[in-house]
Design an enzyme around this catalytic site. Structure first.
Site, mmCIF file in Angstrom:
data_model
loop_
_atom_site.group_PDB
_atom_site.id
_atom_site.type_symbol
_atom_site.label_atom_id
_atom_site.label_comp_id
_atom_site.label_asym_id
_atom_site.label_seq_id
_atom_site.Cartn_x
_atom_site.Cartn_y
_atom_site.Cartn_z
ATOM 1 N N SER A 112 59.780 96.466 125.238
ATOM 2 C CA SER A 112 60.583 96.836 124.084
ATOM 3 C C SER A 112 61.501 97.996 124.427
ATOM 4 O O SER A 112 61.465 98.531 125.531
ATOM 5 C CB SER A 112 59.673 97.223 122.918
ATOM 6 N N LYS A 113 62.279 98.346 123.461
ATOM 7 C CA LYS A 113 63.310 99.370 123.633
ATOM 8 C C LYS A 113 62.771 100.660 124.282
ATOM 9 O O LYS A 113 63.451 101.297 125.074
ATOM 10 C CB LYS A 113 63.913 99.684 122.260
#
Length: 485
Positions: A252-253
């Site tokens: 994820s980010k």
RNA sequence: GGCCCCGUCGUCCAGCGGCCUAGGACGCCGGCCUUUCAAGCCGGUAACGCGGGUUCGAAUCCCGUCGGGGCUACCA
């Protein structure tokens, strides 16, 4: 039967590398088996979906080298391939399911549901919907619906029951309906949820193989049950292992760059990303690491995909990128691809003449960079009018006693040099160092720093040749002046 | 918590009952080359989570256990 596969990005963000890999695997399988690859857009989340994201996702897919035969922008026999344009169809299916009593109207309010969920959790029962409205008499439901009461449509999971299917990467998988609640297929505003829209599309578009992330494995029995309720043939499913970050959690980010565009911006080649991504959960053979899309197509099979998650390793990606830059693109190609990155680094577009100055050293730069974005910094001494001295480099090499004589001698020797060529420059400087009894290592570094501003640069003689006599002498002079400050 | 999935070097893969004293790649370490930085070349480091079975024989099959992950929304 011709295999038909798809990837269905949601335009709620940019193209995630996980989605890109899923697209790749679907594409590879379709190409391998002479099938059809489709891109459709799953934009049922009206709040977060944007046209801009959609455009950029499609652009990123094409950049990666993934093309599609049917779908958004290219069209096909099934319309626009965008879910937002198919609400009537989803409502139609919902109505059919309602008719066949495999779906029902639910009038429970979000507040009630939240309340009951909390109670269930406290009591140690599963938190899903308890099925209260399922027992509502058809006439009663009809009445409340016509009275305009807010409601959703839920799918009635067959109970008791179990869904068993053969996953191409995982083998037999089974889910007891006990643990699957009657999920929403139509929201109170009449819009479809992902489960309905995605399944209806897969049915309507005659999708034969659904290869997607493992995170949706638990939703698959829902999709299968909807498919059966529609009396449609079921596709084969293949749930791909998830991509993880260094900490072992779903990528994820917060793990850094996750969208394809960001890697492109950094100077990752599409070919390298394609190659790297295809190696996450799959391998072309025991020894091969670098291979072409064509070679991948020739040996790809979903059944060979690994079932355990893969950690996305940017370091290996960069190594592979360097490999591609060095060995898989020509000098001419490198020049074309590197230029925009150099221009971005400098902050201004370059004229052809300006860029031409870099051409002699470009092959030397090509050998030394892992990312196209490193080209600018390597060339700035050539492409910018003035230079800035890198302080640490200066301190490291310009304080020795030998520096002043080397610079002075170089200044006069190069000033008198007849023909300004790499070879003659080298001959001159080496001769000079020999006379001064200074080693190449100790003698050439000051010249490098003086002329390029840094102790790291492309090979020196070629750099001076490209820079030209005038600017070389100016910089040597400037550096000598700075010595005595 | 419940359900599901997964478990070979730090990482990505190979291995699909004997070719395994477990192979390749990235990384890391050391060396060579060298005008810096790279590249290249040579060498090294490092794994079958654990415990039971099955079998003449298990990294490969089965069970358990431990560990990790995913899902558990009127998000997809």
């Amino acid at each position: 039967m011709t295999p038909r596969l798809r990837v269905a990005p949601s335009p709620t963000g940019l193209l995630h590398v996980g989605t890109a890999r899923a697209a790749l695997f679907n594409w590879l399988y379709a190409r391998r088996h002479g099938g059809v690859f489709i891109v459709r857009v799953d934009d049922t989340d009206r709040q977060r979906s944007t046209a801009d994201f959609e455009t950029r996702i499609l652009e990123a897919l094409r950049w990666l080298g993934v093309d599609w035969d049917e779908g958004v922008e290219v069209g096909g026999p099934h319309g626009a391939y965008r879910q937002s344009g198919r609400y009537d169809r989803y409502r139609e299916v919902a109505a059919q399911l309602l008719e066949g009593e495999t779906a029902y109207r639910c009038f429970c309010s979000p507040e009630e549901l939240a309340q009951r969920r909390k109670e269930a959790q406290r009591a140690g029962r599963p938190p899903g919907y308890d099925g209260r409205c399922r027992s509502l008499k058809a006439r009663e439901a009809k009445r409340r619906q016509q009275a305009g009461e807010n409601h959703v449509v839920r799918f009635a999971m067959p109970r008791p029951g179990v869904t068993i299917f053969e996953d191409m990467v995982r083998g037999e998988v089974r889910f007891d309906h006990e643990v699957i609640d009657d999920f929403v297929i139509l929201r109170s505003d009449g819009s479809p949820t992902y489960h309905l829209a995605s399944t209806v599309d897969d049915v309507d578009y005659r999708i034969t193989h659904v290869a997607r992330g493992e995170d949706i494995l638990p939703s698959t029995p829902r999709h299968i049950q909807i498919t059966r309720a529609m009396s449609a043939p079921e596709p084969v499913y293949a749930h791909l292992p998830l991509l993880h970050g260094q900490d072992g959690r779903k990528l994820s980010k917060r793990h850094g760059a996750t969208d394809v565009g960001e890697y492109r911006l950094r100077g990752i080649l599409a070919e390298a990303l394609f190659n790297y991504l295809s190696l996450l959960g799959w391998s072309i053979g025991p020894e091969a690491t670098i291979f072409s899309p064509q070679e991948a197509v020739e040996s790809f099979d979903l059944a060979d995909v690994s079932s355990s998650p893969a950690v996305f390793d940017p370091v290996k990606l960069e190594w592979m990128n360097g490999e591609y830059i060095r060995n898989h693109i020509s000098a001419a190609e490198f020049s074309v691809r590197a230029r925009p990155y150099a221009e971005r680094h400098l902050g201004v577009p370059l004229s052809d003449a300006e860029w031409q100055q870099a051409v002699p050293v470009l092959p030397l730069v090509q050998e030394r960079v892992k990312l196209l974005s490193e080209v600018g910094p390597q060339l700035s001494f050539l492409l910018e009018a003035g230079i800035e001295y890198h302080e640490r480099s200066w301190r490291k090499v310009m304080r020795a006693q030998t520096v002043e004589p080397v610079l002075s001698e170089a200044l006069s020797a190069l000033g008198q040099l007849g023909e300004w060529r790499t070879e003659t420059i080298e001959e001159t400087l080496r001769g000079l160092l020999a006379r001064l009894e200074v080693s190449a290592r100790r003698g050439l570094q000051p010249i490098r720093v003086a002329v390029t501003g840094s102790s790291i640069s492309p090979p020196l003689f070629e750099s001076l040749a490209a820079l030209g006599r005038e600017r070389t002498l100016q910089r040597l002079e400037g550096a000598r002046a700075r010595l005595s400050r």
